[in-house]
Every structure is written in C-alpha cells, then in structure tokens.
Design an enzyme around this catalytic site. Sequence first.
Site, PDB file in Angstrom:
ATOM      1  N   GLU A 131       0.778  -1.238   0.000  1.00 18.25           N
ATOM      2  CA  GLU A 131       0.000   0.000   0.000  1.00 18.25           C
ATOM      3  C   GLU A 131       0.809   1.286   0.000  1.00 18.25           C
ATOM      4  OE1 GLU A 131      -3.910  -1.620   2.355  1.00 18.25           O
ATOM      5  OE2 GLU A 131      -2.204  -0.965   3.529  1.00 18.25           O
TER       6      GLU A 131
HETATM    7  C1  TNX Z   1      -4.385  -3.565   4.732  1.00 14.63           C
HETATM    8  S1  TNX Z   1      -3.047  -6.006   3.967  1.00 14.63           S
HETATM    9  C2  TNX Z   1      -3.088  -3.447   5.235  1.00 14.63           C
HETATM   10  C3  TNX Z   1      -2.887  -3.002   6.601  1.00 14.63           C
HETATM   11  C4  TNX Z   1      -4.177  -2.746   7.321  1.00 14.63           C
HETATM   12  C5  TNX Z   1      -5.199  -3.785   6.945  1.00 14.63           C
HETATM   13  C6  TNX Z   1      -6.493  -3.615   7.677  1.00 14.63           C
HETATM   14  C7  TNX Z   1      -1.813  -5.118   4.151  1.00 14.63           C
HETATM   15  C8  TNX Z   1      -0.566  -5.718   3.766  1.00 14.63           C
HETATM   16  N1  TNX Z   1      -1.956  -3.873   4.591  1.00 14.63           N
HETATM   17  O1  TNX Z   1      -2.083  -1.853   6.609  1.00 14.63           O
HETATM   18  O2  TNX Z   1      -3.924  -2.800   8.677  1.00 14.63           O
HETATM   19  O3  TNX Z   1      -5.455  -3.699   5.565  1.00 14.63           O
HETATM   20  O4  TNX Z   1      -7.359  -4.664   7.447  1.00 14.63           O
END
Ligand code: TNX
Length: 705
Positions: A347
Amino acid sequence: MRLSHLRLHLAIAAVAATALASPVTAAVSRAATAPPEPPPALIPQPVSQKALEGQEFTLTSSTRIVVLSEEQATVGVGTYLSEFLAHATGYSVQVVSDTEAQENAIVLDPNGSKELGAEGYTLTSGKQGVVVEAHGAEGLFRGVQTLRQLLPAAVESRTPQTRAWTVPPVEISDAPRYGYRGVMLDVARRFFTVPQVKRYIDQAASYKMNMLHLHLTDDQGWRIAIDEIPDLTKKGASTQSGHTGGTDWYYTAEDYKEIVSYAKSRFMTVVPEIDGPGHTQSALASVPGLNCDDKAKDLYTGFEVGISLYCLKDEQHITNVSSFLKTVIKAVADLTPGPYIHVGGDETPKDTTPEQYAAYVKAASDTATAQGKTLMGWHQLGQAKLPAGSLMQYWGEESDRKSIGAANERDKIRYARKGVEQKAKFVMSPSDHAYLDMKYDVSTPYGLKWSEYIPVQRSYEWDPTTASAKLDGTGSVVPADQIVGVEATLWADRAYEGSSALPTKATRWPSATEYAEYMSFPRLPALAEVGWTPQAGRDWKNFRQRLAQHGPRWTAAGIGYHPAPGIPWPGTVKTVEGAHSVVTGGKALDNRGSTSDGTTMILYAPNRGSNQTWTFTKQSDGTYTLTNKTSGKCAQASGGAGTAVVQRTRNSDAAQRWRVTERGDGDYTITSSSGLLLTGASATNGAAITVQEDTGSPLQSWSIE
Ligand code: TNX
C-alpha cells in the site's frame, strides 16, 4: 544409541500391547454398558488417530516425565510440560533424563525416525503411561500440545483443580501439511506489552503455530529501539492509532530478545517486519532526511492507509533511505535468530513510481541479504527484482480471483504472478479468510469489514492451493509447490468498540489482549488447522463439533473468546424457536434487504444483518413460520418442485409453514407443506432459493444459528 533406541520401541510397543490386552474387568464391563466416549476433540486434527482398547492413563502426583535424552532443548520440553501441568493439577511432576521408558510416566523420546520430520510425532497412551516420540525436541513440543488437549479442559486452568487427570487410550501419528504456520500481531497500530505478546505466543503455540510475525513499524508507530537513531522511538513510538503521549510504546533490545527467547521456548520463530516504503509516517516524523524537503513530518494517529512514502526521488534521498535501512535492518537482524526479515512493501501512495518502489526494494533486499537473511514481504514486492528464495505473503481476496485470466488482472494477481516467475515462495493470508481483524458479522464490536465479514466457517473453509485460483479452483496463480504455509494476521487499525465509525472521546478501547482474544478465538484455531491438517482430513461439520469442545478450555485458561453462533458450545441449549441466521454451504438465507411482497430469496455471504435474520415461530401443528427481520414478511414456497421461495405478508397459507427436522449432524432440513425441501442453487452469492425433492444435496442441509 541404536540399542537404547530399539529398547525404547519395544517399551512403546509394550505400553500399547498392555493397553490392548489388559483384561481389567471394571474397564471392560463399563465399556459394555456405557456409551462409547466421544473421540478427543483435537485441533488441529491429526493426520491419523485411533482409539485403543483398554484403560485410560491417570496422571497422579507420582507420575514422572521421562525424557530419553540429556540434550537441553529436549529436557526443556519436559520442563515446559511439568510447569504447565503444575498450575491446574497442583502436582510438581518430576522431570528425569533416562535411557528407557518407564511406567506411570509421560515419556518424551526425541530419538524417533528422521521420517517423522522436524515437527512430526507419534503419541501412544494407555494405562501404563503416555509415550510421545519425535525426531528432536520440536516434534516433541508439538506432540505435547496434543497431549494437553487429551487431558480434561480443566488442565488449562491457572489455579489448582480437584479432579481426575485422565488421558484416553489412543494412538496418534501426525505431521504438518505446511512448515510455515504463522500469526501476525500489528503492534504498530496498537502496542502490545511484552507480557501481552507472550500470552499470545502461548495461545498460538497451543494450536501448533510456529511463526510469530511482528508488524513492528507503521504510520502510527515505531516499536523497536534502534540505538543509532534514538528519535525513532523517542518520537515515533509516542503514538498509536487514536492515541498520543506514549513514553514506552516500544520494545528495547532487551524486550525484543525476551520475546524472541520466549517464542523459541515455544518453538516459534519471530519474523520482524520493518514496513516500507509506505506505512512509514512514524519514521518520516522522526528522521528528517527521509523526506524530500528534509523536514520531519507530523506524527500520525489516524486510520487511513497509503498516506506516506520514503523520499526516493533523487540519488541523495535514495542514499539516505538506504543508509537508514542498513542501520535499522542490521540492528533488527542482529537481534533476530530466525531466517526472515519482512520488509513490507504494501500500500504505497497512488503516485509512487515503479522506479521509486524498485529503489526501496533494492535497498531493503541488499541489506537483508548482507545480513544473511531471507527477504520476506507482502505480495506487492513481486513487482520489483527479488533475491533468490524470497518469501511473499499473498493477501488477495475473492474479488481479485475473479479477475484471473481477464485482460485486466487486478494488481494483486499481477504482482503475485511476478513473484511466482521469480521463483519466490508464498505464505497465504487471503484477506477474506485469514485476516483476524475482519469482523465476524455486523454485531462484532471491533475491526474492519473491507474484505468480508469472516464468520468462523469462512476462516476454516479454504484451501491454500486454491486461494489464488479462479473461483472454480482452476488456474492457480501461486502453484502448490511454491506455497510454504499460511498466516493469520491480526491488524489493529480499529481495535476499539464501535469500530465501523471513527472513535470519539467516549469510545472504549479494550486492552490489546481483550481485542486479540476476541478476534482470534475461535478463528485462530480454524486457521491453525488449515495450515496443519491435510485438506482431505478437514471437514467443517466435524470441525465445529471439535471446536465447541475447546470453549471450556478457553474459559479455564481465561481466554476472552467470541462464542460465535453456529458452534454447538457445551452448555448452550439450542432452540429452533426464535431469531436465527440460516446457513448452507457457508452462505446465508437472505431477503436482499427488500421490503416488497414477492421478492425471491437468495443465498449471500453471512453477515447476521436483519436481511439475514429469520424468526422461527412455532405453529400449533409443530411447523414454523420464518419471518424476515427487514421486511416482517414470511418465507413462502411459491409452487411445486423447482419454484422460487419468496417473501409474503403473513397469511394463513400452508405454503408459509415449514417443518424443521434434525439431520443428526447438527444441521436441519426445512420442508414445505408439500414435502419439498428448502434448497440453495449453489454456494455462491446471489444463488436462488427454491423448493426441491430431497436430492441429498448438501445445499438442503441448513445450519440454524
Ligand atoms: C491492509 S493487507 C493493510 C494493513 C491494514 C489492513 C487492515 C496489508 C498488507 N496492509 O495496513 O492494517 O489492511 O485490514
């Protein structure tokens, strides 16, 4: 060695044979009259398990733990078991090293065949004692967790209980499906103290999980002290999601070592994650040179993702980031005996260029490799060049799988493919099955639901080998031979009550442990079985029965679990009368949220919303009407075999009366007045509900929850 080995095998055989042969009258006559004992409710389900005839073993104050080795780690398993047993039994069970099995003993034998693998074991119990055999200490530890579950639930109590401590006569042979079975704690969004982490380690280890992934850094906090960069914790550790002002929300090197060594004593390996190049606000707020304007950013206590990025726009800043990572990753690697360093990669903000991303992965992987560590990261890492043997963590969901093979495959699929091409190995954490921060249903106080509601059945019913395949199970992006395991991830973005909205001053924040236990139990045991038990050995209806028997164990241990509906928890009386979800094939009977007369009913992912809530009201003839909570209308068969089930205003029509019959496996059939069965067309969202002849279809078998 060879000789004592042989003698030992004879001793085990003797224990088993005696158990089989011993014609103790009391036991035999009891067996003749009493109903057979239910098989022990083991989780994860062992590869093979056989009830033996004969008497149970009774642990007494004179029982000894005999370790057939003097090696430290192996004796340590004996000591661990003795300390565990002491709490509830009040006995101080002596641990002795010896060369031969003994009677009235729990024998731990690490000299088993190499074929058992590092974690495999056999366990044989009978009147004379219990023998656990493995090839080394680790397998013994896994076998000891099984022994724990063979003892009465009260053995989990932390205070002495008065009762008989019996182990039924069984023969178990077991080994894991996957070598990587992990749990992740998001200590960045919500800090877990060292005792809280240790408590979670014990809980995870009791279900044979063997990896502890610590998400140590994120926008909301930096949780590991780095000597050379004190501001990282002085500033970066002072926040967490929704909170400022922390002075000790981080692990010192000593704290971290304590966690690592406690995990090791439970045969768990710590995987530290230093997330980047996104999820880095706490670092950007602590180290000015990581920002393009060389000015420290503000600390962040919010709830968004994708808000931050290391500056990777020019040579100077790439050098800054590289030397920062060198310092951090070296420090963390030095404290970490395990093989992996997880460098995140998830992300990044939308405007991150491929060059920036590649620069991060190169910097992170160069230093991880230089420290002799294997690179691990979220599947996005696949888009960059990876060192040989890297480990990717895949977190795609059903909607990503739908795009497989289409012209525009989703990023998650494309990045996973690129990782596969680079021969990376994969740990599977599909967000719609393995994310412990997803709510169970609408009534869950904590967590998120961006991926799916994840009721227990959904956390259980998936196969890692098809978790990145098309919905029909073909075309798997990650081939089975590149999958090394599974991980249950407990994010903590929204670890507060009323988490569907942002918190207010009045919001209650449960302790990290309260949050962790509610979200993890019963789903962590479900995911543990996904990682351990062969696919062919897993079955939801069987699992829910075993799971129910673990409720009293968690109560005894003081675990604040979620008594999820649909599990036959002991002591709860089941009534058909009243409001329920009605589930088949993991999907719920749903009225589409419609209030109109004549709407056809469907199956949909369970959420326990009012559209899926049905009140069963008993009629004088023993049948029930099923009234939907959204519409106040009743389920009605609209005609003969094959016709739709609709909702209609309550009337006196026999087509609104349903006979509810137990099947004997915990499920029910629901039969219309004309003798046709309530039937789902398929276990997919939107599938039609009709009435049909009894076809024996599993979609005519309903769980009334
Ligand atoms: C996505 S999945 C994220 C996290 C968040 C989560 C909450 C991923 C690798 N990153 O930063 O905590 O969703 O569900």
